[in-house]
Every structure is written in C-alpha cells, then in structure tokens.
Scaffold this active site. Sequence first.
Site, PDB file in Angstrom:
ATOM      1  CG  LEU A  38       0.514   4.006   4.041  1.00 37.02           C
ATOM      2  CD1 LEU A  38      -0.548   4.880   4.688  1.00 37.02           C
ATOM      3  CD2 LEU A  38      -0.064   2.633   3.713  1.00 37.02           C
ATOM      4  CG  ASP A  39       1.451   2.769  -2.948  1.00 38.34           C
ATOM      5  OD1 ASP A  39       0.311   3.214  -2.727  1.00 38.34           O
ATOM      6  OD2 ASP A  39       1.643   1.616  -3.384  1.00 38.34           O
ATOM      7  CB  VAL A  40       0.881   8.250  -4.521  1.00 36.53           C
ATOM      8  CG1 VAL A  40       2.192   8.948  -4.227  1.00 36.53           C
ATOM      9  CG2 VAL A  40       1.030   7.350  -5.751  1.00 36.53           C
ATOM     10  CD  GLN A 173       1.600   0.359   0.906  1.00 38.76           C
ATOM     11  OE1 GLN A 173       2.313   1.197   0.388  1.00 38.76           O
ATOM     12  NE2 GLN A 173       1.911  -0.225   2.061  1.00 38.76           N
ATOM     13  NE  ARG A 177      -2.447  -0.230  -5.369  1.00 42.03           N
ATOM     14  CZ  ARG A 177      -1.445   0.400  -4.766  1.00 42.03           C
ATOM     15  NH1 ARG A 177      -0.198   0.028  -5.011  1.00 42.03           N
ATOM     16  NH2 ARG A 177      -1.681   1.407  -3.937  1.00 42.03           N
TER      17      ARG A 177
END
Length: 240
Positions: A38-40, A173, A177
């Site tokens: 998962l990215d930040v 992710q 977006r």
Amino acid sequence: PRGGGAQGRHCRPTPTLVSVTVRGPRFRRLKIGAGHRLDVKASGVFVLGIGHGNKLLTDLYNCHLTKVYTVGGLFGKATDDFSDTGKLVEKTTFDHITREKLERILAVIQGTNHKALLMHSNIDMKTQEAYELAVKGLIRPMGKSPPIITAIRCLQLALPEFQLEIHCLHETQQYLRKIVHEIGLELKSSAVCTQVRRIRDGVFTVDDALLRTQWNLQSIQNAIWDCQLKVKRELEKTLG
C-alpha cells in the site's frame, strides 16, 4: 539473593518477576515478507508473511487473486496527482451529474475491462474448461497483465462526494486514483480521489486484520492459526 555466612547459606531466595529478552542467531533470522503493498496515501488490508509464510505469500501471489477497495471521490476539482492533496489544476461544475449518469460510465468501464480479462486469461470461452472456471470464479490472468477491473459499483453519491467499490487485479493505488480522475472527465467535469482503502486482499479481509493495539505475539499467533485453513483451501483450489 545469597549472602555470605551460615545465615545466608540457609536462606531461600525470594521469588521475583524476571523480564526475559530472547536473543541469539535463531531469532535474528526470522524473515518477514510483505505482500501486495500500500502506498503512503492508502490504507486497509496489508498482508505479511512470517517464516514459512513468505513462501505462501509467493504462492498466493501466483494465484492472481482479486483485491477489493473502497475509493472515495470528489467532483469539481482536478489536481496534478489525482488526489485531493495534490496541486490544484482546475475547478469545474458538477451539478449536472446524476447517479444514473455515473452508473452508466461505470458499466462502460466494467465492460471494457471484462474484455481485457478474457483476452489476458488466454481461455477459449467456448470450451468446457472455460465454463467450469467461470462457475468457480477462476477466470483471471494467470500471468502478467495490465491492471484489470473485474467489478465496479457506486456505493454512495451525495454531490460533490461519491464512493465506489472496485474489484481489481494487478492494480496500484495510483491507478485507482487515475480511474476517479477519468470518471470525472467522462462526466464532463473533473474529480479527485479522497480515499483509497483496501478491504480485501485475496482470502484476507478487514475482519482478519490486526489493529495497532493488537500487534503482540499472542494476537499474531492467533491470526496465523485462523488464516491457515483459508490459505490452504485457496492454494488447493487455484494451484492444485
């Protein structure tokens, strides 16, 4: 404690609570591996493998299982990174957007991705094998492919905000977006992503996840025991 002299030799030690730190080479070699990252800016289910679990992580990765996200969006703005925290690029109107129009766009996205799914699955859909795989829900790319959305639906629309549920394979992710951004464009508006939360990663759901307050040995052991059967069943079903 034992002191000198006869009195000290005949005294019993007083019981005390001792804090033990386990050390040594065996405990420095414990390997912990990360599953789909998962990215930040994202949150949700993040799978880790411990010891032998690292090999199981690789096996699960080779199953190419679907991941599920809830994705929040906001109509009327566009930014340089498609998120609501990015640099504002433009503002647009959104009053003309309805749920019917949004769902029409989602249906187009799902239909286009379904064709891509069949193409990258390398399966002749006229065969008995394809039928049996479809019944079991196992039609999926068994190799590398671009990101594929297997299902997408609107959970909520209260202009300018909306929330989607997205089932997908091989995504990032940031890709999700961008999908929000493209939905805004298709609706003759603009949109930014306000939230990306993974609620399922293959056999693991948010119900299996441990909160930060549960990051202790007993909770981790219990989680491993509870998930062993899930992992075994999926590997047998998909990889035999």
